[in-house]
Design a protein around this motif. Structure first.
Motif, PDB file in Angstrom:
ATOM      1  N   PHE A   1      -4.647  -5.276  -7.196  1.00 37.48           N
ATOM      2  CA  PHE A   1      -5.024  -4.942  -5.824  1.00 37.48           C
ATOM      3  C   PHE A   1      -6.484  -5.322  -5.576  1.00 37.48           C
ATOM      4  CE2 PHE A   1      -1.955  -1.357  -4.303  1.00 37.48           C
ATOM      5  CZ  PHE A   1      -0.875  -2.199  -4.526  1.00 37.48           C
ATOM      6  N   SER A   2      -6.759  -5.819  -4.377  1.00 37.62           N
ATOM      7  CA  SER A   2      -8.135  -6.090  -3.981  1.00 37.62           C
ATOM      8  C   SER A   2      -8.862  -4.761  -3.745  1.00 37.62           C
ATOM      9  CB  SER A   2      -8.161  -6.907  -2.689  1.00 37.62           C
ATOM     10  OG  SER A   2      -7.637  -6.142  -1.606  1.00 37.62           O
ATOM     11  N   LYS A   3     -10.188  -4.817  -3.687  1.00 36.96           N
ATOM     12  CA  LYS A   3     -10.979  -3.617  -3.429  1.00 36.96           C
ATOM     13  C   LYS A   3     -10.599  -3.004  -2.089  1.00 36.96           C
ATOM     14  CE  LYS A   3     -15.736  -1.922  -3.175  1.00 36.96           C
ATOM     15  NZ  LYS A   3     -17.177  -2.294  -3.274  1.00 36.96           N
ATOM     16  N   GLN A   4     -10.362  -3.859  -1.095  1.00 36.03           N
ATOM     17  CA  GLN A   4      -9.970  -3.380   0.225  1.00 36.03           C
ATOM     18  C   GLN A   4      -8.622  -2.667   0.183  1.00 36.03           C
ATOM     19  OE1 GLN A   4      -9.561  -6.483   3.142  1.00 36.03           O
ATOM     20  NE2 GLN A   4      -9.412  -5.071   4.866  1.00 36.03           N
ATOM     21  N   LYS A   5      -7.695  -3.230  -0.563  1.00 38.72           N
ATOM     22  CA  LYS A   5      -6.363  -2.630  -0.633  1.00 38.72           C
ATOM     23  C   LYS A   5      -6.405  -1.315  -1.403  1.00 38.72           C
ATOM     24  CE  LYS A   5      -1.566  -4.102  -1.280  1.00 38.72           C
ATOM     25  NZ  LYS A   5      -0.695  -5.235  -1.658  1.00 38.72           N
ATOM     26  N   ARG A   6      -7.201  -1.266  -2.473  1.00 41.53           N
ATOM     27  CA  ARG A   6      -7.347  -0.005  -3.204  1.00 41.53           C
ATOM     28  C   ARG A   6      -7.957   1.063  -2.309  1.00 41.53           C
ATOM     29  NH1 ARG A   6      -9.397  -3.385  -7.381  1.00 41.53           N
ATOM     30  NH2 ARG A   6     -11.498  -2.571  -7.024  1.00 41.53           N
ATOM     31  N   GLY A   7      -8.931   0.655  -1.487  1.00 48.03           N
ATOM     32  CA  GLY A   7      -9.558   1.596  -0.567  1.00 48.03           C
ATOM     33  C   GLY A   7      -8.572   2.164   0.432  1.00 48.03           C
ATOM     34  N   ALA A   8      -7.645   1.308   0.900  1.00 48.18           N
ATOM     35  CA  ALA A   8      -6.629   1.763   1.855  1.00 48.18           C
ATOM     36  C   ALA A   8      -5.687   2.777   1.201  1.00 48.18           C
ATOM     37  CB  ALA A   8      -5.841   0.569   2.384  1.00 48.18           C
TER      38      ALA A   8
ATOM     39  N   LEU B   1     -10.075   9.202  -8.184  1.00 51.56           N
ATOM     40  CA  LEU B   1      -8.850   8.612  -7.641  1.00 51.56           C
ATOM     41  C   LEU B   1      -8.958   7.097  -7.585  1.00 51.56           C
ATOM     42  CD1 LEU B   1      -6.074   8.917  -6.315  1.00 51.56           C
ATOM     43  CD2 LEU B   1      -7.232   9.345  -4.130  1.00 51.56           C
ATOM     44  N   GLU B   2     -10.104   6.574  -7.182  1.00 49.51           N
ATOM     45  CA  GLU B   2     -10.304   5.122  -7.145  1.00 49.51           C
ATOM     46  C   GLU B   2     -10.098   4.513  -8.530  1.00 49.51           C
ATOM     47  OE1 GLU B   2     -13.590   4.596  -3.545  1.00 49.51           O
ATOM     48  OE2 GLU B   2     -14.248   5.031  -5.599  1.00 49.51           O
ATOM     49  N   GLY B   3     -10.591   5.194  -9.544  1.00 48.56           N
ATOM     50  CA  GLY B   3     -10.415   4.703 -10.903  1.00 48.56           C
ATOM     51  C   GLY B   3      -8.965   4.660 -11.322  1.00 48.56           C
ATOM     52  N   PHE B   4      -8.202   5.683 -10.920  1.00 48.24           N
ATOM     53  CA  PHE B   4      -6.789   5.717 -11.287  1.00 48.24           C
ATOM     54  C   PHE B   4      -6.013   4.622 -10.555  1.00 48.24           C
ATOM     55  CE2 PHE B   4      -2.394   7.202 -11.050  1.00 48.24           C
ATOM     56  CZ  PHE B   4      -2.147   7.487 -12.390  1.00 48.24           C
ATOM     57  N   VAL B   5      -6.318   4.407  -9.271  1.00 51.25           N
ATOM     58  CA  VAL B   5      -5.637   3.361  -8.505  1.00 51.25           C
ATOM     59  C   VAL B   5      -5.926   1.988  -9.118  1.00 51.25           C
ATOM     60  CG1 VAL B   5      -5.481   2.195  -6.270  1.00 51.25           C
ATOM     61  CG2 VAL B   5      -5.635   4.688  -6.363  1.00 51.25           C
ATOM     62  N   LYS B   6      -7.154   1.765  -9.521  1.00 50.17           N
ATOM     63  CA  LYS B   6      -7.520   0.487 -10.133  1.00 50.17           C
ATOM     64  C   LYS B   6      -6.797   0.290 -11.462  1.00 50.17           C
ATOM     65  CE  LYS B   6     -11.534  -2.346 -11.320  1.00 50.17           C
ATOM     66  NZ  LYS B   6     -13.009  -2.415 -11.357  1.00 50.17           N
TER      67      LYS B   6
ATOM     68  N   THR C   1       0.838  -1.199   0.000  1.00 53.48           N
ATOM     69  CA  THR C   1       0.000   0.000   0.000  1.00 53.48           C
ATOM     70  C   THR C   1       0.877   1.254   0.000  1.00 53.48           C
ATOM     71  OG1 THR C   1      -1.762  -1.154   1.184  1.00 53.48           O
ATOM     72  CG2 THR C   1      -1.781   1.244   1.272  1.00 53.48           C
ATOM     73  N   SER C   2       1.961   1.222   0.788  1.00 55.96           N
ATOM     74  CA  SER C   2       2.834   2.400   0.868  1.00 55.96           C
ATOM     75  C   SER C   2       3.531   2.671  -0.461  1.00 55.96           C
ATOM     76  CB  SER C   2       3.876   2.229   1.987  1.00 55.96           C
ATOM     77  OG  SER C   2       4.684   1.098   1.759  1.00 55.96           O
ATOM     78  N   ASP C   3       3.850   1.601  -1.225  1.00 53.37           N
ATOM     79  CA  ASP C   3       4.430   1.791  -2.563  1.00 53.37           C
ATOM     80  C   ASP C   3       3.470   2.589  -3.435  1.00 53.37           C
ATOM     81  OD1 ASP C   3       6.618   0.186  -1.912  1.00 53.37           O
ATOM     82  OD2 ASP C   3       5.748  -1.611  -2.792  1.00 53.37           O
ATOM     83  N   ALA C   4       2.204   2.161  -3.435  1.00 49.82           N
ATOM     84  CA  ALA C   4       1.201   2.797  -4.292  1.00 49.82           C
ATOM     85  C   ALA C   4       0.936   4.231  -3.865  1.00 49.82           C
ATOM     86  CB  ALA C   4      -0.095   1.987  -4.261  1.00 49.82           C
ATOM     87  N   VAL C   5       0.842   4.454  -2.547  1.00 53.92           N
ATOM     88  CA  VAL C   5       0.605   5.812  -2.038  1.00 53.92           C
ATOM     89  C   VAL C   5       1.746   6.728  -2.446  1.00 53.92           C
ATOM     90  CG1 VAL C   5       0.442   7.216   0.053  1.00 53.92           C
ATOM     91  CG2 VAL C   5      -0.828   5.069  -0.111  1.00 53.92           C
ATOM     92  N   TRP C   6       2.973   6.241  -2.270  1.00 55.66           N
ATOM     93  CA  TRP C   6       4.139   7.057  -2.620  1.00 55.66           C
ATOM     94  C   TRP C   6       4.147   7.395  -4.100  1.00 55.66           C
ATOM     95  CZ3 TRP C   6       8.097   5.987  -6.052  1.00 55.66           C
ATOM     96  CH2 TRP C   6       9.188   6.866  -6.025  1.00 55.66           C
ATOM     97  N   LEU C   7       3.898   6.385  -4.942  1.00 55.79           N
ATOM     98  CA  LEU C   7       3.953   6.604  -6.383  1.00 55.79           C
ATOM     99  C   LEU C   7       2.879   7.584  -6.842  1.00 55.79           C
ATOM    100  CD1 LEU C   7       5.052   5.929  -9.191  1.00 55.79           C
ATOM    101  CD2 LEU C   7       3.459   3.999  -9.262  1.00 55.79           C
ATOM    102  N   ILE C   8       1.644   7.349  -6.454  1.00 54.58           N
ATOM    103  CA  ILE C   8       0.550   8.203  -6.924  1.00 54.58           C
ATOM    104  C   ILE C   8       0.655   9.610  -6.344  1.00 54.58           C
ATOM    105  CG2 ILE C   8      -1.957   8.503  -6.925  1.00 54.58           C
ATOM    106  CD1 ILE C   8      -2.176   5.444  -7.027  1.00 54.58           C
TER     107      ILE C   8
END
Length: 227
Positions: free
Chosen positions: A198-205, A187-192, A143-150
Motif C-alpha cells: 500500500f502507498s502512504k496515502q492508501k495506508r492513511g485512508a 495502527l499505522e505500523g500495523f497497517v504497513k 481500502t475497504s478490504d483492509a479496514v474490514w480485516l483489521i
C-alpha cells in the motif's frame, strides 16, 4: 497463491492436484471471503474468457488455461456434505464453473488444478489469503478490504495464531484510549506490516477509516484531524 509462491513450490517439487469441480462447495459464511466487495461478476466473466483463450491454445496447467492453481481446504457443510472450499482463487473457481455452464460438453471444465491446504490457525488462513491475493491479474486489495480485516482482528485479538503485533495493537487501543495520536502511530505500523504494498496515502485512508469507526475520542480525533 501468487506467482512467487507457486514458483517456490515448483522448485521444491510440490505439485498441485486435479480436483473435480463437483467436490468444490459453496461456503455460506460471508466472513470467509477476504474481499469485502465479494465476487465481482464482471471479473469472473473476464477471467472465464481469458482461461478459455489460454486453454484453446493448449496453455496453462494440464492445458486447461490456468497458470496458477487455486487453494482449497477440506470442508464439511452443516448439512453433512463433505468436499472443499476455496481459500484463495474464488474468482477463478467461479470462472471455471461459468465455463462449465456455458460449454457443458467440454470436459476441460470438469476439473481444476489446486493445492489442498490445511491451516494451523484461523490467522494462518487469513495470512494465506492476504499473501495469495497480492499479485496480478488478481484485483489489488482495496481500502475497504483492509479496514474490514483489521477492524475484525481488533474485535478478536485472541484469534488462534494471531501475531504478537495484533495483541500489541489491541493493548494500545485500550492503553491510549485518551491519546488517539499515539494509537494512530501504532495502527499505522500495523497497517504497513499487514499491507506492505500500500502507498502512504492508501495506508492513511485505511487508518482514518478505522479510527472513524471506533467510539469516543478515536472517532472525534478522526473527524477533526487531517490524518
Amino acid at each position: 497463491m501468487n506467482e512467487s509462491q507457486y514458483k517456490t513450490r515448483l522448485k521444491t517439487g510440490v505439485g498441485s492436484l486435479t480436483i473435480p469441480m463437483d467436490r468444490i462447495l459453496d461456503n455460506p459464511r460471508k466472513e470467509f471471503q477476504i474481499r469485502q466487495a465479494g465476487i465481482d461478476g464482471n471479473h469472473v466473466k473476464d477471467l472465464a474468457a481469458s482461461i478459455k483463450a489460454e486453454a484453446d491454445r493448449g496453455a496453462g496447467i494440464g492445458g486447461r488455461g490456468l497458470h496458477r492453481p487455486v487453494s482449497l481446504e477440506p470442508f464439511k457443510r452443516a448439512d453433512g456434505l463433505s468436499g472443499f472450499r476455496p481459500t484463495e482463487g474464488s474468482h477463478r473457481v467461479k470462472a471455471v464453473r461459468l465455463l462449465r455452464k456455458m460449454f457443458p460438453g467440454d470436459k476441460r471444465w470438469n476439473e481444476i488444478e489446486a493445492y489442498v491446504e490445511s491451516f494451523s490457525s484461523d490467522y494462518a488462513r487469513l495470512d494465506h489469503q492476504v499473501e495469495g491475493n497480492l499479485h496480478l491479474p488478481q484485483m489489488e486489495h482495496s481500502t475497504s478490504d483492509a479496514v474490514w480485516l483489521i477492524s475484525n482482528l481488533l474485535k478478536d485479538p485472541l484469534m488462534s495464531g494471531a501475531p504478537v503485533e495484533l495483541k500489541s495493537l489491541k493493548v494500545a487501543e485500550v492503553k491510549f484510549a485518551c491519546a488517539p495520536e499515539t494509537f494512530k502511530r501504532v495502527l499505522e505500523g500495523f497497517v504497513k506490516l499487514r499491507y506492505p504494498t500500500f502507498s502512504k496515502q492508501k495506508r492513511g485512508a485505511v487508518v482514518k477509516k478505522i479510527l472513524s469507526e471506533m467510539p469516543g475520542k478515536f472517532l472525534n480525533y478522526a473527524n477533526s484531524t487531517e490524518l
